[in-house]
Design a protein around this motif. Structure first.
Motif, mmCIF file in Angstrom:
data_model
loop_
_atom_site.group_PDB
_atom_site.id
_atom_site.type_symbol
_atom_site.label_atom_id
_atom_site.label_comp_id
_atom_site.label_asym_id
_atom_site.label_seq_id
_atom_site.Cartn_x
_atom_site.Cartn_y
_atom_site.Cartn_z
ATOM 1 N N GLY A 668 0.734 -1.322 0.033
ATOM 2 C CA GLY A 668 -0.040 0.041 0.005
ATOM 3 C C GLY A 668 0.891 1.253 -0.075
ATOM 4 N N VAL A 669 2.210 1.187 0.005
ATOM 5 C CA VAL A 669 2.972 2.453 -0.094
ATOM 6 C C VAL A 669 2.885 3.072 -1.478
ATOM 7 N N ARG A 670 2.781 4.157 -1.720
ATOM 8 C CA ARG A 670 2.821 4.785 -3.131
ATOM 9 C C ARG A 670 3.229 6.384 -2.894
ATOM 10 N N LEU A 671 3.976 6.719 -4.059
ATOM 11 C CA LEU A 671 4.405 7.965 -4.305
ATOM 12 C C LEU A 671 3.346 8.822 -4.724
ATOM 13 N N VAL A 672 2.879 9.851 -4.313
ATOM 14 C CA VAL A 672 1.563 10.670 -4.923
ATOM 15 C C VAL A 672 2.269 12.004 -5.267
ATOM 16 N N GLU A 673 1.886 12.778 -6.284
ATOM 17 C CA GLU A 673 2.395 13.937 -6.690
ATOM 18 C C GLU A 673 1.501 15.328 -6.257
ATOM 19 N N SER A 674 0.360 14.852 -5.634
ATOM 20 C CA SER A 674 -0.671 15.921 -5.626
ATOM 21 C C SER A 674 -1.606 15.505 -4.489
ATOM 22 N N ALA A 675 -2.475 16.532 -4.092
ATOM 23 C CA ALA A 675 -3.482 15.958 -2.910
ATOM 24 C C ALA A 675 -4.437 15.361 -3.739
ATOM 25 N N ARG A 676 -4.504 15.351 -4.873
ATOM 26 C CA ARG A 676 -5.871 14.568 -5.729
ATOM 27 C C ARG A 676 -5.065 13.341 -5.837
ATOM 28 N N GLN A 677 -3.911 12.718 -6.121
ATOM 29 C CA GLN A 677 -3.531 11.386 -6.051
ATOM 30 C C GLN A 677 -3.822 10.928 -4.796
ATOM 31 N N CYS A 678 -3.542 11.757 -3.881
ATOM 32 C CA CYS A 678 -3.515 11.287 -2.516
ATOM 33 C C CYS A 678 -4.872 10.671 -2.118
ATOM 34 N N HIS A 679 -5.823 11.606 -2.457
ATOM 35 C CA HIS A 679 -7.292 11.151 -2.142
ATOM 36 C C HIS A 679 -7.600 9.967 -2.824
ATOM 37 N N ALA A 680 -7.040 9.884 -4.266
ATOM 38 C CA ALA A 680 -7.546 8.493 -5.045
ATOM 39 C C ALA A 680 -6.914 7.559 -4.260
ATOM 40 N N HIS A 681 -5.697 7.443 -3.995
ATOM 41 C CA HIS A 681 -5.027 6.253 -3.284
ATOM 42 C C HIS A 681 -5.570 5.835 -1.894
ATOM 43 N N ALA A 682 -6.052 6.893 -1.106
ATOM 44 C CA ALA A 682 -6.444 6.568 0.082
ATOM 45 C C ALA A 682 -8.006 6.029 0.055
ATOM 46 N N ALA A 683 -8.734 6.416 -0.951
ATOM 47 C CA ALA A 683 -9.956 5.967 -1.297
ATOM 48 C C ALA A 683 -9.868 4.423 -1.674
ATOM 49 N N ARG A 684 -8.806 4.224 -2.551
ATOM 50 C CA ARG A 684 -8.843 2.785 -3.032
ATOM 51 C C ARG A 684 -8.286 1.950 -1.834
ATOM 52 N N LEU A 685 -7.393 2.329 -1.166
ATOM 53 C CA LEU A 685 -6.887 1.644 0.281
ATOM 54 C C LEU A 685 -8.107 1.463 1.156
ATOM 55 N N TRP A 686 -8.737 2.469 1.587
ATOM 56 C CA TRP A 686 -9.844 2.242 2.512
ATOM 57 C C TRP A 686 -10.730 1.271 1.996
ATOM 58 N N ARG A 687 -10.977 1.449 0.572
ATOM 59 C CA ARG A 687 -12.346 0.375 0.074
ATOM 60 C C ARG A 687 -11.578 -1.087 0.278
ATOM 61 N N ASP A 688 -10.283 -1.290 -0.289
ATOM 62 C CA ASP A 688 -9.787 -2.514 -0.504
ATOM 63 C C ASP A 688 -9.286 -3.140 0.920
#
Length: 932
Positions: A668-688
């Motif tokens: 689940g570790v990921r490089l995010v370039e912006s707040a938008r990418q962080c939102h998307a990654h968090a949503a995916r982790l919290w769902r899965d």
């Protein structure tokens, strides 16, 4: 290897040289036996020679400028328990004094010298039927700073390791009797000493199994001599068994004639005839003959046979001359006389029972004058080779490496043969050789310079090498490694004995990557009582007690700890220690230790390290020190909702790293370039990833909160630490290759680190300060850091032993076992670790992924790797069950060894290309680029 034109076989001396040399010219320059050195005391009326030994000790201490032994016998020492270490040296103090002093410095009070049989007693063992425990009622103990004390122990102190002077002498009878059939590890015995110093046995083993050159030898053995190996006789070494030495003239003439005319004897012109056996050691009884004098040789053998006793032998052996190098133009008209060079090596059984060369010393002399141990002052190998005529430093270094390999191979081979002897033949089930001397000479074999193994011994090489070290100190040379290496080896073996039979409460079994735990538990004799959430776990049948208990909801660990403590009490278990190697269970293990009154890190400290954002926030408040721990912390924020993401984006600069707060394995570790990418990654982790059942073993039992951390540029490294009461006992640095962005999956690694020593020191000091600042003072910890131009920055602290391949690699490269170190710390014992660890090889490894390498591994790749592993060509570490998907972990680590990072990486790359592990999508060459 030196070229043929650089060596020449020693030529017979000219008549002028023989006349100058005198009648001794026929004597060989490498005689195996020696005359006693005069240190055996005369009969002074003291039946056990304790007074004489004590006086020898005081004299030696005085000569070293150390304080004399203090007499404390009027104040008996008490309070020794089952976890106290006692390394007992029996007999004369002279050979082992440097080891006793070094051991006293490393582990004060653990080294005890026993000078008399009246100072010790044997009682039937409580743990090993048929064996005996050695109890010390009196002894000389050694402390730091060279201090020693004569003490009385009440009640008697139990030995946990025993060795001594097993060579012939007035004290060997009582030393051998006290050391016989003990229940603790015993470094040698009289039967083993006799076996090792029997040239018939050792030469057969070294030639047949190790492939070493030995002097061509014909042995006439009286009796069965049952300790001889049953291997087929190697070329040049023949054994003839005789039931009766009388009436054997015809057989002797026939065997001697065949031996002298055989292929092995072609390069040699002289032979020696001598009796061999314990009774003949040091007598110097022998005769020398020309090879052409067959009748005289046979007559000499027959004459020697008449005086033999059971299991003694008569040896007919070639006199192997030292090879000669082409001489430079002479400085004078005086003839250049042939030289003899004897090389003696000391090898010890180091960590993992692997031989380690400790020291080399050389004796040089005229070819016609015997070069015996103790007859001449020793020299170092390099200067001896220079004096002998080997001018090229590269050739000398290559020869030194060959000598290391030959000496260590010799010990490994003799240890393997020794293990085949019965306990009676070894002098006890726990008797093994831990310190071995092997003598070599340099000769010309098939027009090539070769090392020829002459003999093995238990003490003579040790005494010679210790003398060489003392001579170096006389002229200001730094202290050598021999006493340190031997003291560490003996203390380590004593510690291994201390953990035998200890009850260890282990919390969490882990997966396939922790399978080594069960094998190690058997190896060390640990009794494992396992608490595990999976009632069907494969380890249930591999432990002493299996306690199924579902602790996967780790937010309730306080409650779980109470329940586990109740389970332990209900089973009437009394564990000596409690710990966990599984990341999910480290906090629970700390809480259980607290409830059971066992040693361990404070639960608050383990919680602090387990929760990544709290680790960094705590360190940011630690501002004492130069530099303070705050210098290694990284700005980060905890994420439990999308509102937290917005707030964190204003405090943590992008690019940043988003990962699970309690995560493990890089999932689940990921490089995010912006707040938008962080939102998307968090949503995916919290769902899965909601609960432990969604992905066991990655920390979801603590919840699926995340954190956003500033991205730290630089290279990534692991530092594995062993701490005891806050004191650093050991540290190992490994390098990681570039990760597969944006997921940060580990790709490759090397050990030892390729960094300069000062950069490694930065990493170790940063890891140490972070652990101490968090309250982690006792245990084995893994710290992940980044290293950039500005120095180290912390990624995370794992409050347990390093995962993946790290335990296996550190053991293979350096020797110590992190698993054993963790057990010792949990028992309250500071682990004995190398003070100056030296790598034995360079390892480079690459991770395999099911998504990338599954087909190649299933279609013959894994079987090929396993075959290479059986041949010792690769190291495989299964990590996780094969599973792909977006939250993938590596399934396998594949590593190759080499003499340098470039060599190891080259071998690994070639292997990966051949097996399809390397591909455009998985460029192994790029992953290894950091290490070149």
């Amino acid at each position: 290897m030196l070229s043929v034109d650089q060596v020449s076989v020693e030529q017979p001396m000219s008549p002028k040289e023989q006349e100058w040399a005198g009648p001794e010219a026929l004597c060989p320059g490498w005689l195996d036996e020696e005359v006693p050195d005069g240190e055996v005391p005369e009969d002074t009326g003291d039946p056990d020679s304790a007074t004489h030994g004590y006086e020898l000790l005081q004299s030696a201490l005085r000569q070293e400028g150390l304080p004399l032994t203090v007499d404390r016998t009027k104040e008996p020492r008490t309070g020794f328990g089952p976890l106290d270490m006692t390394v007992c040296i029996l007999g004369s103090p002279t050979a082992f004094l440097p080891v006793l002093l070094e051991g006293g410095s490393r582990c004060p009070g653990a080294m005890v010298l026993c000078l008399s049989p009246t100072w010790a007693s044997r009682v039937p063992s409580e743990t090993s039927p048929g064996a005996w425990s050695l109890l010390l009622s009196q002894g000389v103990s050694f402390e730091a700073g060279g201090h020693s004390a004569l003490e009385v122990f009440v009640p008697p102190r139990r030995a946990t390791y025993v060795t001594g002077t097993f060579s012939p002498g007035t004290e060997s009878s009582w030393v051998g009797e006290l050391a016989r059939d003990l229940d603790c590890p015993t470094g040698g015995s009289v039967p083993l000493a006799r076996w090792l110093e029997d040239p018939v046995a050792t030469r057969r083993v070294l030639a047949a199994r190790a492939g070493l050159h030995v002097p061509p030898t014909l042995a006439f053995v009286l009796g069965t001599q049952g300790a001889l190996p049953e291997d087929p006789a190697p070329p040049g070494v023949r054994l003839v068994r005789l039931e009766d030495p009388q009436g054997q003239e015809s057989l002797v003439r026939e065997e001697v004639c065949a031996f002298l005319g055989g292929t092995a004897m072609k390069p040699y012109s002289q032979v020696a005839v001598r009796p061999a056996g314990w009774r003949w050691r040091g007598t110097g009884t022998r005769s020398t003959h020309g090879k052409a004098e067959g009748a005289a040789v046979a007559a000499a053998v027959v004459a020697r046979l008449s005086g033999l006793q059971e299991e003694e032998s008569v040896l007919l052996e070639a006199l192997v001359p030292t090879a000669r190098l082409p001489a430079p133009p002479p400085r004078s008209a005086a003839p250049r006389l042939p030289m003899a060079l004897r090389i003696c090596t000391v090898v010890c059984r180091s960590w993992g029972d692997r031989p380690q060369l400790c020291q080399v010393a050389c004796g040089m002399g005229r070819a016609e004058a015997p070069v015996r141990h103790g007859a001449a002052l020793p020299l170092g190998l390099d200067s001896s080779l220079q004096q002998w005529g080997l001018a090229d430093p590269g050739h000398r270094q290559a020869l030194a490496e060959r000598l290391r390999g030959a000496a260590e191979d010799a010990m490994a081979t003799l240890l393997a043969a020794e293990a085949e002897l019965s306990p009676t033949q070894r002098g006890g089930a726990r008797a093994h050789t831990d310190i071995l001397g092997v003598d070599f000479l340099l000769s010309c074999v098939d027009d090539t310079l070769e090392l020829v193994a002459l003999s093995a011994n238990c003490q003579r090489c040790l005494e010679t090498c210790l003398l060489a070290e003392a001579m170096g100190r006389d002229v200001g040379e730094p202290a050598g490694d021999l006493p340190r290496l031997l003291a560490e080896a003996l203390l380590h073996r004593a510690q291994c004995h201390l953990v035998e039979g200890k009850d260890i409460l282990l919390i969490g079994a882990g997966g396939v990557s922790k399978s080594f735990v069960w094998e190690a538990a058997r190896e060390y004799g640990l009794r494992i009582h396992l608490v595990e959430s999976d009632p069907e776990h494969f380890a249930a049948g591999l432990v002493q007690t299996f306690l199924p208990y579902d602790s996967r909801e780790h937010q309730r660990d306080e409650e779980h700890a109470e329940r586990v403590a109740e389970l332990v009490r209900a089973r009437d278990l009394r564990p000596h220690a409690c710990l966990s190697y599984w990341d999910d269970c480290v906090v629970l293990a700390a809480l259980v230790c607290q409830r059971l009154g066992l040693r361990g890190s404070p639960p608050a400290a383990v919680r602090l390290a387990k929760q990544k954002s709290r680790t960094h926030q705590h360190l940011q408040c630690c501002r004492r020190g130069r530099p303070p721990p705050a210098a290694f912390a990284v700005p980060c924020r905890r994420l439990r909702s999308h509102g937290d993401v917005e707030r964190a984006a204003g405090a943590v600069p992008f690019p940043a790293v988003a990962k699970l707060e309690f995560g493990a394995g890089g999932v689940g570790v990921r490089l995010v370039e912006s707040a938008r990418q962080c939102h998307a990654h968090a949503a995916r982790l919290w769902r899965d990833l909601r609960a432990d059942a969604d992905y066991p073993g990655i920390g979801l039992g603590w919840g699926n909160a995340m954190l956003l951390m500033e991205y730290v540029p630089g290279t990534e490294h692991d530092v594995d630490l062993v701490l005891f009461e806050g004191r650093l006992l050991g540290a190992w640095v490994s390098d990681n290759g570039p990760t597969r962005l944006p997921a940060f999956l580990e790709t490759a690694a090397v050990l030892p680190s390729c960094l300069p020593a000062d950069r490694q020191a930065q990493l170790v000091r940063a890891a140490l300060q972070c652990c101490r600042a968090c309250g982690l003072l006792d245990g084995v910890f893994n710290v992940e850091l980044k290293l950039g131009p500005g120095g180290p920055r912390l990624l995370e602290i794992n409050p347990r032993m390093g995962g993946f391949y790290l335990r296996d690699w550190i053991r293979a490269v350096y020797g110590p076992d992190l698993l054993l170190a963790a057990v010792l710390v949990a028992l309250g014992l500071p682990p004995m670790l190398p003070a100056r660890p030296a790598p034995r090889a360079q390892l480079a490894g690459v991770m395999c992924l099911a998504s990338e390498h599954g087909p190649a591994l299933r279609q013959g790749g894994l079987a090929a790797l396993q075959g290479l592993q059986r041949r010792g060509l690769v190291r495989l570490n299964p990590l996780f069950e094969e599973a792909g998907g977006q939250y993938e972990e590596p399934c396998l680590s594949v590593a190759c060894a080499g003499g340098s990072p470039a060599e190891a990486c080259g071998r690994l790359l070639g292997l990966c290309q051949a097996l399809g592990i390397d591909s455009p999508r998985y460029p192994v060459d790029h992953f290894l680029s950091h290490f070149k």
